[in-house]
Enzyme design. Structure first.
Site, PDB file in Angstrom:
ATOM      1  N   ARG A  30       1.220  -5.697  -5.093  1.00 37.91           N
ATOM      2  CA  ARG A  30       1.270  -6.658  -3.854  1.00 37.91           C
ATOM      3  C   ARG A  30       1.880  -7.901  -4.293  1.00 37.91           C
ATOM      4  O   ARG A  30       1.228  -8.891  -3.802  1.00 37.91           O
ATOM      5  CB  ARG A  30      -0.097  -6.657  -3.061  1.00 37.91           C
ATOM      6  CG  ARG A  30      -0.360  -5.505  -2.290  1.00 37.91           C
ATOM      7  CD  ARG A  30      -1.692  -5.808  -1.287  1.00 37.91           C
ATOM      8  NE  ARG A  30      -1.959  -4.741  -0.649  1.00 37.91           N
ATOM      9  CZ  ARG A  30      -1.602  -3.950   0.519  1.00 37.91           C
ATOM     10  NH1 ARG A  30      -0.452  -4.419   0.917  1.00 37.91           N
ATOM     11  NH2 ARG A  30      -1.873  -2.926   0.801  1.00 37.91           N
ATOM     12  N   ASP A  81       5.400  -7.635   4.469  1.00 37.28           N
ATOM     13  CA  ASP A  81       5.149  -8.722   3.547  1.00 37.28           C
ATOM     14  C   ASP A  81       6.166  -8.154   2.394  1.00 37.28           C
ATOM     15  O   ASP A  81       6.877  -9.260   1.810  1.00 37.28           O
ATOM     16  CB  ASP A  81       3.836  -8.793   2.911  1.00 37.28           C
ATOM     17  CG  ASP A  81       2.637  -9.355   3.933  1.00 37.28           C
ATOM     18  OD1 ASP A  81       3.201 -10.150   4.920  1.00 37.28           O
ATOM     19  OD2 ASP A  81       1.524  -9.008   3.979  1.00 37.28           O
ATOM     20  N   GLY A 108       0.835  -1.208  -0.239  1.00 35.81           N
ATOM     21  CA  GLY A 108       0.078  -0.112  -0.084  1.00 35.81           C
ATOM     22  C   GLY A 108       0.918   1.014   0.295  1.00 35.81           C
ATOM     23  O   GLY A 108       1.842   1.355   0.499  1.00 35.81           O
ATOM     24  N   LYS A 129       8.509   0.842   5.022  1.00 36.41           N
ATOM     25  CA  LYS A 129       7.191   1.598   4.968  1.00 36.41           C
ATOM     26  C   LYS A 129       5.999   0.939   5.389  1.00 36.41           C
ATOM     27  O   LYS A 129       5.783  -0.279   5.252  1.00 36.41           O
ATOM     28  CB  LYS A 129       7.127   1.718   3.354  1.00 36.41           C
ATOM     29  CG  LYS A 129       5.857   2.103   2.950  1.00 36.41           C
ATOM     30  CD  LYS A 129       5.122   1.378   1.830  1.00 36.41           C
ATOM     31  CE  LYS A 129       4.433   0.142   2.318  1.00 36.41           C
ATOM     32  NZ  LYS A 129       3.542  -0.388   1.646  1.00 36.41           N
ATOM     33  N   THR A 130       5.213   1.635   5.916  1.00 34.48           N
ATOM     34  CA  THR A 130       3.532   1.112   6.137  1.00 34.48           C
ATOM     35  C   THR A 130       2.963   2.299   6.830  1.00 34.48           C
ATOM     36  O   THR A 130       3.548   2.337   7.937  1.00 34.48           O
ATOM     37  CB  THR A 130       3.351  -0.346   6.443  1.00 34.48           C
ATOM     38  OG1 THR A 130       1.932  -0.487   6.613  1.00 34.48           O
ATOM     39  CG2 THR A 130       4.102  -0.767   7.860  1.00 34.48           C
ATOM     40  N   ILE A 131       1.639   2.623   6.524  1.00 35.80           N
ATOM     41  CA  ILE A 131       1.044   3.415   7.382  1.00 35.80           C
ATOM     42  C   ILE A 131       0.463   2.682   8.801  1.00 35.80           C
ATOM     43  O   ILE A 131       0.152   3.474   9.497  1.00 35.80           O
ATOM     44  CB  ILE A 131      -0.165   4.188   6.767  1.00 35.80           C
ATOM     45  CG1 ILE A 131      -1.324   3.098   6.351  1.00 35.80           C
ATOM     46  CG2 ILE A 131      -0.091   4.930   5.324  1.00 35.80           C
ATOM     47  CD1 ILE A 131      -2.605   3.655   6.452  1.00 35.80           C
ATOM     48  N   ASP A 132       0.431   1.443   8.778  1.00 39.87           N
ATOM     49  CA  ASP A 132       0.147   0.692   9.679  1.00 39.87           C
ATOM     50  C   ASP A 132       0.988   0.818  10.886  1.00 39.87           C
ATOM     51  O   ASP A 132       0.593   0.330  12.197  1.00 39.87           O
ATOM     52  CB  ASP A 132      -0.253  -0.980   9.357  1.00 39.87           C
ATOM     53  CG  ASP A 132      -1.025  -0.911   8.178  1.00 39.87           C
ATOM     54  OD1 ASP A 132      -1.690  -0.132   7.811  1.00 39.87           O
ATOM     55  OD2 ASP A 132      -1.077  -2.305   7.630  1.00 39.87           O
TER      56      ASP A 132
HETATM   57  P1  FBP Z   1       0.889  -2.023   3.545  1.00 40.18           P
HETATM   58  O1  FBP Z   1       0.896  -3.209   4.742  1.00 40.18           O
HETATM   59  O2  FBP Z   1       1.235  -2.671   2.311  1.00 40.18           O
HETATM   60  O3  FBP Z   1       1.551  -0.674   3.858  1.00 40.18           O
HETATM   61  O4  FBP Z   1      -0.669  -1.711   3.362  1.00 40.18           O
HETATM   62  C1  FBP Z   1      -1.435  -0.930   4.383  1.00 40.18           C
HETATM   63  C2  FBP Z   1      -2.875  -1.010   4.141  1.00 40.18           C
HETATM   64  O5  FBP Z   1      -2.959   0.485   4.020  1.00 40.18           O
HETATM   65  C3  FBP Z   1      -3.669  -1.396   5.173  1.00 40.18           C
HETATM   66  O6  FBP Z   1      -3.870  -0.442   6.398  1.00 40.18           O
HETATM   67  C4  FBP Z   1      -5.045  -1.939   4.519  1.00 40.18           C
HETATM   68  O7  FBP Z   1      -5.661  -2.788   5.185  1.00 40.18           O
HETATM   69  C5  FBP Z   1      -4.491  -2.470   3.072  1.00 40.18           C
HETATM   70  O8  FBP Z   1      -3.331  -1.529   2.820  1.00 40.18           O
HETATM   71  C6  FBP Z   1      -5.345  -1.932   2.108  1.00 40.18           C
HETATM   72  O9  FBP Z   1      -4.956  -2.901   0.968  1.00 40.18           O
HETATM   73  P2  FBP Z   1      -5.362  -2.368  -0.403  1.00 40.18           P
HETATM   74  O10 FBP Z   1      -4.447  -1.280  -0.840  1.00 40.18           O
HETATM   75  O11 FBP Z   1      -4.973  -3.610  -1.321  1.00 40.18           O
HETATM   76  O12 FBP Z   1      -6.817  -2.012  -0.613  1.00 40.18           O
END
Ligand code: FBP
Length: 585
Positions: free
Chosen positions: A170, A201, A109, A231-234
């Site tokens: 992804r 991942d 993401g 990286k990840t906003i999570d």
């Molecule tokens: P990453 O772990 O790849 O950074 O993605 C985070 C995220 O924004 C999650 O918070 C959310 O659940 C998911 O991506 C949504 O995925 P998609 O972009 O495939 O709809």
């Protein structure tokens, strides 16, 4: 002329002076983005030599990570090379490597700051090395979809949010045939190193690539270096002091905090709504916890607490209903409930039901594929244990359907599409009717998710990512592979580190099978940030103590703030980051 797509000459509807100003804004950047592109960023001292940006060397530090035995056996090259030691920053490289071809990609993401990783990387590699961008993430790598990143590219995207420079996806790279494709592409394009900018991942992908590309990729027997960037906003890619936070978390949580602050203000102005707000963040509740500390909502649920304290769905519902009734008795008929995106996976009973479901969906993939969603549900009820089947059957149709949706390539449930906030507010309403039908309880449901991932990056994320890019480039020029770039001591000048990625892997069940992946870092209930929240939440529930932090501040007193959860958990002395005084000419 098509009524919806037809165009008219702008000069016909505006005077020429206004038309000129509008034209300036049509160049792909708003005046705001033009201004922030010029913003100067602090650089760690380590990278500044005689007033110029310079790559550095690394040496093994004292901190050793211990991977589990099975992982050690699967990553012999990477682990023998790193001895599981974190690399610490040394002096400036005496001779900068030249002629290297480095390819960089975004993966997973989007998150604010990615463009600055590319900028820092490009600038530390300097004009004597080539930086290629990989279009559309890992999928683009498999296809050899490259373009050369120029100084103009990085000038254009510097300090702007998003991953639009290259795009992302992804795709999981793990199968032997995928690894062979990557080797072929690297040989064809003469690639020396790959930088993977991604979350847990994607960095798992990076660990596999580093191991498989360690040697014998090129004709001369050499390999291809692989470096990850966190990286990840999570915020679930963390490793204590050595990796205080992933980039993008600060920007996303500041945007959500603005939105939640506004809703809190609306609820105490209009005096009639209870807002149930689901916040993005996948499994971990770091985002919700950070937003709670920033805004002081009436209630914030933390998934990890729900699991650890074995709090059932009826207990969650009862607890919210009690707060609603307690406030109503004081004449307060409004409030805000924050719901972490991944809550459903953490509720006792749901966790094992979802595991069982993942298992059976993987096992009966061929049978399910030909059925419509209702047929799939009928089929799967009979395959689950009786308790799990009954639980799934008891859920609202919209939730059941979403639970049956395809997992992503890494086996993740698409929690961003599951409307837990609606399920919860409906259940609370029903419970309040049972307990006291005279209580006024009007609800509004929201999901704050995609709107924050590509926001203009905060000063912290911009500076952090520029320095992460410089760290990744230095690791490459110093000859390392299989490491993730990181910075430590974010409040004390910040020091670059290299974390051996394979040492972070563990075994998890994904799509019903054991998989070697980087473990997601969850909220710890004994962490200073959670304890701080736990100590205050009753006060927030009983009174109106909400805080509206406002929009992201690029200039001014709070512009240097890093996330509160990071400052608390790392026991920093200040809420402000400090990337030293590294002065560049
Ligand atoms: P990453 O772990 O790849 O950074 O993605 C985070 C995220 O924004 C999650 O918070 C959310 O659940 C998911 O991506 C949504 O995925 P998609 O972009 O495939 O709809």
């Amino acid at each position: 002329m098509n009524k919806l797509t037809g165009s008219m000459n702008v000069e016909k509807v505006t005077n020429s002076v206004l038309a000129e100003s509008l034209k300036v804004m049509e160049t792909g950047h708003s005046p705001f983005e033009k201004a922030i592109r010029m913003m100067e960023l602090p650089v760690c001292d380590a990278f500044v030599k005689s007033g110029r940006l310079a790559p550095i060397k690394f040496a093994p530090g004292t901190k050793v990570l211990e991977p589990n035995r099975e992982i050690a056996d699967s990553f012999p090259n990477s682990i023998a090379a790193s001895e599981n030691r974190i690399l610490a920053a040394g002096d400036t490289l005496s001779r900068r490597a030249t002629g290297k071809k480095v390819a960089v990609m975004f993966s997973g993401g989007p998150a604010a700051g990615g463009h600055n990783v590319v900028t820092g990387l490009k600038q530390i590699l300097g004009p004597d090395n080539t930086l290629l961008g990989i279009k559309a993430g890992p999928k683009g790598l498999l296809k050899g979809n490259f373009f050369e990143i120029t100084d103009d590219h990085v000038c254009h995207v510097m300090n702007t949010g998003g991953f639009n420079l290259m795009g992302t996806d992804r795709t999981k790279i793990e199968k032997p045939e995928d690894i062979e494709k990557v080797k072929y592409v690297c040989r064809e394009h003469n690639i020396d190193a790959i930088v993977v900018i991604g979350g847990d991942d994607s960095n798992t992908n990076a660990a596999f690539l580093a191991e498989k590309l360690f040697s014998d990729v090129k004709e001369d027997g050499s390999g291809v270096q692989v470096i990850g960037v966190p990286k990840t906003i999570d915020g679930d890619l963390q490793l204590g002091d050595e990796l205080p936070i992933s980039f993008g978390f600060d920007t996303a949580t500041k945007i959500y905090s603005e939105q939640v602050g506004n809703i809190l203000r609306d609820s105490s102005s209009s005096l009639k709504y209870w807002h149930f707000i689901r916040l993005m963040g996948r499994s971990a509740s770091h985002v919700t916890l950070e937003v709670a500390l920033q805004t002081h909502p009436t209630i914030a649920l933390i998934s990890e607490e729900v699991r650890r304290r074995d709090i059932t769905l009826p207990e969650i519902v009862d607890s919210i209903a009690e707060t609603v009734i307690m406030r109503a008795k004081k004449g307060i008929n409004y409030g805000v409930v924050l719901v972490p995106e991944g809550l459903i996976e953490f509720i006792p009973g749901f966790t094992t039901m979802i595991d069982d479901l993942n298992d059976k969906m993987a096992q009966f993939k061929d049978e399910l594929i030909h059925k419509d969603i209702r047929g799939q549900l009928q089929f799967i009820y009979s395959k689950l244990t009786q308790t799990h089947g009954e639980l799934l059957e008891s859920l609202p149709e919209s939730i059941k359907f979403k639970l049956m949706a395809d997992r992503d390539e890494h086996g993740n449930l698409p929690v961003s599409k599951i409307e837990t906030e609606t399920m919860l507010s409906g259940a609370v309403k029903a419970r309040i009717c049972e307990l006291d039908a005279s209580i006024r309880f009007e609800t509004l449901n929201h999901f704050f998710g995609y709107e924050a991932r590509c926001g203009a990056s905060t000063v912290f994320d911009s500076a952090y990512t520029y320095n992460l890019g410089a760290t990744a480039g230095s690791l490459i020029l110093d000859g390392h592979t299989g490491y993730m770039a990181s910075l430590t001591d974010l409040d004390k000048g910040a020091r670059p580190l290299g974390i051996p990625i394979a040492s972070l892997l563990d075994i998890e069940i994904r799509k019903g099978k054991p998989a070697q992946v980087i473990e997601k870092a969850l909220v710890k209930l004994d962490s200073p940030a959670f304890v701080y929240f736990e100590f205050r939440r009753n006060l927030w529930a009983e009174n109106d103590l909400s805080n509206s932090p406002g929009p992201i501040q690029m200039w001014g007193p709070t512009s240097r703030q890093l996330p509160k959860t990071v400052a608390l958990n790392r026991e920093y002395n200040s809420l402000n980051f400090n990337f030293s005084a590294g002065q560049m000419d």
